[in-house]
Design a protein around this motif. Structure first.
Motif, PDB file in Angstrom:
ATOM      1  N   MET A 164       1.121  -1.144  -0.560  1.00  0.00           N
ATOM      2  CA  MET A 164       0.078   0.182  -0.290  1.00  0.00           C
ATOM      3  C   MET A 164       0.999   1.327  -0.273  1.00  0.00           C
ATOM      4  SD  MET A 164      -2.975  -0.925   2.835  1.00  0.00           S
ATOM      5  CE  MET A 164      -4.043  -2.471   2.554  1.00  0.00           C
ATOM      6  N   LEU A 165       0.769   2.046  -1.121  1.00  0.00           N
ATOM      7  CA  LEU A 165       1.788   3.377  -1.196  1.00  0.00           C
ATOM      8  C   LEU A 165       0.230   4.434  -0.874  1.00  0.00           C
ATOM      9  CD1 LEU A 165       3.053   0.766  -3.426  1.00  0.00           C
ATOM     10  CD2 LEU A 165       4.631   2.405  -2.495  1.00  0.00           C
ATOM     11  N   ASP A 166      -0.311   4.605  -0.838  1.00  0.00           N
ATOM     12  CA  ASP A 166      -1.360   5.399  -0.963  1.00  0.00           C
ATOM     13  C   ASP A 166      -0.793   6.885  -0.077  1.00  0.00           C
ATOM     14  OD1 ASP A 166      -3.262   3.332  -0.726  1.00  0.00           O
ATOM     15  OD2 ASP A 166      -4.245   3.063   0.528  1.00  0.00           O
ATOM     16  N   ARG A 167      -0.724   8.237  -0.905  1.00  0.00           N
ATOM     17  CA  ARG A 167      -0.568   9.422  -0.609  1.00  0.00           C
ATOM     18  C   ARG A 167       0.658   9.656  -0.468  1.00  0.00           C
ATOM     19  NH1 ARG A 167      -4.822   8.773   2.307  1.00  0.00           N
ATOM     20  NH2 ARG A 167      -4.392   8.903   4.474  1.00  0.00           N
ATOM     21  N   ALA A 168       1.101   8.418  -1.196  1.00  0.00           N
ATOM     22  CA  ALA A 168       3.218   8.616  -0.804  1.00  0.00           C
ATOM     23  C   ALA A 168       3.656   9.125  -2.046  1.00  0.00           C
ATOM     24  CB  ALA A 168       3.544   6.694  -0.894  1.00  0.00           C
ATOM     25  N   ASN A 169       4.425  10.169  -1.136  1.00  0.00           N
ATOM     26  CA  ASN A 169       5.249  11.014  -2.579  1.00  0.00           C
ATOM     27  C   ASN A 169       6.087  10.109  -2.784  1.00  0.00           C
ATOM     28  OD1 ASN A 169       6.919  12.510  -3.314  1.00  0.00           O
ATOM     29  ND2 ASN A 169       6.785  14.179  -2.214  1.00  0.00           N
ATOM     30  N   LEU A 170       6.266   9.507  -4.305  1.00  0.00           N
ATOM     31  CA  LEU A 170       7.317   9.127  -4.413  1.00  0.00           C
ATOM     32  C   LEU A 170       8.418   9.950  -5.759  1.00  0.00           C
ATOM     33  CD1 LEU A 170       5.021   5.959  -5.078  1.00  0.00           C
ATOM     34  CD2 LEU A 170       6.666   6.618  -3.552  1.00  0.00           C
ATOM     35  N   ARG A 171       8.000  11.183  -6.011  1.00  0.00           N
ATOM     36  CA  ARG A 171       8.583  12.048  -6.940  1.00  0.00           C
ATOM     37  C   ARG A 171       9.781  12.073  -6.862  1.00  0.00           C
ATOM     38  NH1 ARG A 171       5.618  16.778  -7.928  1.00  0.00           N
ATOM     39  NH2 ARG A 171       7.264  17.824  -8.596  1.00  0.00           N
ATOM     40  N   GLY A 172      10.795  11.228  -8.128  1.00  0.00           N
ATOM     41  CA  GLY A 172      12.140  10.534  -8.828  1.00  0.00           C
ATOM     42  C   GLY A 172      12.479   9.941  -8.071  1.00  0.00           C
ATOM     43  N   THR A 173      11.759   8.711  -7.238  1.00  0.00           N
ATOM     44  CA  THR A 173      12.058   7.746  -6.796  1.00  0.00           C
ATOM     45  C   THR A 173      12.208   6.636  -8.607  1.00  0.00           C
ATOM     46  OG1 THR A 173      10.668   7.833  -5.320  1.00  0.00           O
ATOM     47  CG2 THR A 173      11.362   5.294  -5.560  1.00  0.00           C
ATOM     48  N   VAL A 174      13.130   5.347  -8.362  1.00  0.00           N
ATOM     49  CA  VAL A 174      13.816   4.754  -9.544  1.00  0.00           C
ATOM     50  C   VAL A 174      13.154   3.718  -8.718  1.00  0.00           C
ATOM     51  CG1 VAL A 174      15.160   3.510 -10.647  1.00  0.00           C
ATOM     52  CG2 VAL A 174      15.542   6.476  -9.529  1.00  0.00           C
ATOM     53  N   PHE A 175      12.364   3.324  -9.787  1.00  0.00           N
ATOM     54  CA  PHE A 175      11.430   1.817  -9.114  1.00  0.00           C
ATOM     55  C   PHE A 175      11.430   0.703 -10.158  1.00  0.00           C
ATOM     56  CE2 PHE A 175       8.968   4.271  -6.586  1.00  0.00           C
ATOM     57  CZ  PHE A 175       8.058   3.609  -5.380  1.00  0.00           C
ATOM     58  N   ASN A 176      12.750   1.029 -10.888  1.00  0.00           N
ATOM     59  CA  ASN A 176      13.168   0.007 -12.204  1.00  0.00           C
ATOM     60  C   ASN A 176      13.305  -1.645 -12.003  1.00  0.00           C
ATOM     61  OD1 ASN A 176      13.201   2.193 -13.484  1.00  0.00           O
ATOM     62  ND2 ASN A 176      15.944   2.104 -13.736  1.00  0.00           N
ATOM     63  N   GLY A 177      12.502  -2.647 -12.903  1.00  0.00           N
ATOM     64  CA  GLY A 177      12.256  -3.918 -12.500  1.00  0.00           C
ATOM     65  C   GLY A 177      11.758  -4.557 -11.388  1.00  0.00           C
ATOM     66  N   ALA A 178      10.847  -3.468 -10.860  1.00  0.00           N
ATOM     67  CA  ALA A 178       9.722  -3.529 -10.108  1.00  0.00           C
ATOM     68  C   ALA A 178       8.586  -4.592  -9.786  1.00  0.00           C
ATOM     69  CB  ALA A 178       9.642  -2.625  -8.968  1.00  0.00           C
ATOM     70  N   ASN A 179       8.430  -5.266  -9.304  1.00  0.00           N
ATOM     71  CA  ASN A 179       7.033  -6.364  -9.290  1.00  0.00           C
ATOM     72  C   ASN A 179       6.020  -5.273  -7.972  1.00  0.00           C
ATOM     73  OD1 ASN A 179       4.540  -7.996  -8.553  1.00  0.00           O
ATOM     74  ND2 ASN A 179       5.690  -8.842  -7.334  1.00  0.00           N
ATOM     75  N   PHE A 180       4.958  -4.910  -9.128  1.00  0.00           N
ATOM     76  CA  PHE A 180       4.008  -4.266  -8.104  1.00  0.00           C
ATOM     77  C   PHE A 180       2.026  -4.721  -8.424  1.00  0.00           C
ATOM     78  CE2 PHE A 180       6.991  -0.246  -8.776  1.00  0.00           C
ATOM     79  CZ  PHE A 180       7.168   0.078  -7.246  1.00  0.00           C
ATOM     80  N   LYS A 181       2.246  -6.101  -8.394  1.00  0.00           N
ATOM     81  CA  LYS A 181       1.842  -6.620  -8.374  1.00  0.00           C
ATOM     82  C   LYS A 181       0.425  -6.687  -7.194  1.00  0.00           C
ATOM     83  CE  LYS A 181      -0.422 -11.588  -9.001  1.00  0.00           C
ATOM     84  NZ  LYS A 181      -0.327 -13.046  -8.592  1.00  0.00           N
ATOM     85  N   ASN A 182      -0.823  -6.305  -7.856  1.00  0.00           N
ATOM     86  CA  ASN A 182      -1.515  -6.008  -7.094  1.00  0.00           C
ATOM     87  C   ASN A 182      -1.337  -4.964  -5.889  1.00  0.00           C
ATOM     88  OD1 ASN A 182      -3.174  -7.795  -7.682  1.00  0.00           O
ATOM     89  ND2 ASN A 182      -2.525  -9.333  -6.488  1.00  0.00           N
ATOM     90  N   ALA A 183      -0.377  -3.998  -5.929  1.00  0.00           N
ATOM     91  CA  ALA A 183      -0.222  -2.906  -5.060  1.00  0.00           C
ATOM     92  C   ALA A 183      -1.234  -1.712  -5.084  1.00  0.00           C
ATOM     93  CB  ALA A 183       1.259  -2.251  -5.608  1.00  0.00           C
ATOM     94  N   ARG A 184      -1.150  -1.556  -4.715  1.00  0.00           N
ATOM     95  CA  ARG A 184      -2.428   0.079  -4.308  1.00  0.00           C
ATOM     96  C   ARG A 184      -2.006   1.662  -3.957  1.00  0.00           C
ATOM     97  NH1 ARG A 184      -6.574  -0.333   0.132  1.00  0.00           N
ATOM     98  NH2 ARG A 184      -4.850   1.198   1.465  1.00  0.00           N
ATOM     99  N   PHE A 185      -2.103   2.237  -4.908  1.00  0.00           N
ATOM    100  CA  PHE A 185      -1.107   3.593  -5.230  1.00  0.00           C
ATOM    101  C   PHE A 185      -2.347   5.068  -4.831  1.00  0.00           C
ATOM    102  CE2 PHE A 185       1.311   0.996  -6.968  1.00  0.00           C
ATOM    103  CZ  PHE A 185       2.930   1.736  -7.692  1.00  0.00           C
ATOM    104  N   ASN A 186      -3.230   5.046  -3.778  1.00  0.00           N
ATOM    105  CA  ASN A 186      -4.332   6.092  -3.592  1.00  0.00           C
ATOM    106  C   ASN A 186      -4.025   7.243  -3.780  1.00  0.00           C
ATOM    107  OD1 ASN A 186      -5.438   4.082  -4.087  1.00  0.00           O
ATOM    108  ND2 ASN A 186      -7.104   3.571  -1.966  1.00  0.00           N
TER     109      ASN A 186
END
Length: 250
Positions: A164-186
């Protein structure tokens, strides 16, 4: 025994106490020195200053470390499973391959932490600060990073399945090759983030901010992936999902 002998015995006891390598915390030995490798499970260390300590390989599972100061701690392969690190200052700590499953990091300061390969499954990281952290290949499965700050962090090849990454600040974050199966970004802000070759099978990105300003080159989703209006991701191939997700594209 005369008075002189009594005084000598007392002095010997005092010196022994000073020279002792540790004290007791809830029945467990704690070495109050800058370097400690051993067992301190369930220890009560709330608010302690552990700045610069070396805890490599130590067992601090279920320890109370809330609001402790742990800046620059060297804790490669340390066991902090189920530990309470609420509000702790862990800036610049080295947690490579650390065991952090089910630990509590609410409001914890983790800026510039090095935690490549760390296990953070089910960790509670509400409001945690992880700016400029390097956590390549870390496992955040089912972790809660609600309102967390990850600006400039490198989370490449991480596993965020069910996170769960709800309301997270991900500005400029590097997630290359990551697995986000069923993840939440509200409500998460992903402006300038890099998701190259990331996999979003079943993920919910419908309400993210800055989708158009993020890099999704090579990224893929599934039929159940939710995206902002007009946004598109190609369907993941079986090959793209095989390493973690098998062939289920739903």
């Amino acid at each position: 025994m005369d008075n002189l002998n009594l005084r000598l015995v007392s002095l010997a006891g005092a010196f022994a106490a000073i020279a002792a390598p540790g004290v007791m915390a809830q029945g467990q030995p704690v070495a109050w020195s800058p370097s400690y490798v051993g067992t301190c499970a369930t220890c009560e260390l709330s608010g302690r200053n552990l700045t610069g300590w070396t805890l490599a390989g130590a067992n601090y599972s279920e320890a109370k470390l809330d609001y402790s100061v742990m800046r620059g701690v060297q804790a490669v392969a340390v066991n902090f499973e189920r530990a309470d690190l609420t509000g702790a200052d862990m800036r610049g700590a080295v947690l490579t391959n650390a065991k952090l499953a089910d630990a509590i990091f609410a409001g914890t300061r983790l800026q510039e932490v090095s935690a490549t390969g760390a296990d953070l499954r089910r960790a509670l990281m509400h409001g945690a600060s992880l700016q400029d952290a390097v956590m390549i290949g870390a496992n955040f499965e089912d972790a809660e990073l609600i309102i967390a700050r990850l600006e400039g962090a490198d989370m490449s090849a991480g596993n965020f399945e069910g996170a769960m990454l709800d309301r997270a600040n991900l500005r400029g974050t590097v997630f290359n090759g990551a697995n986000f199966k069923n993840a939440r970004f509200n409500g998460a802000d992903i402006t300038g983030a890099s998701f190259k070759d990331a996999r979003f099978a079943g993920a919910n990105l419908a309400s993210v901010k800055g989708f158009a300003e993020a890099d999704f080159d090579g990224a893929c989703g599934s039929l159940s992936t939710r995206l902002p209006a007009e946004a598109r991701l190609p369907l993941c191939t079986t090959t793209q999902l095989a390493s973690r997700l098998g062939s289920d594209l739903d």
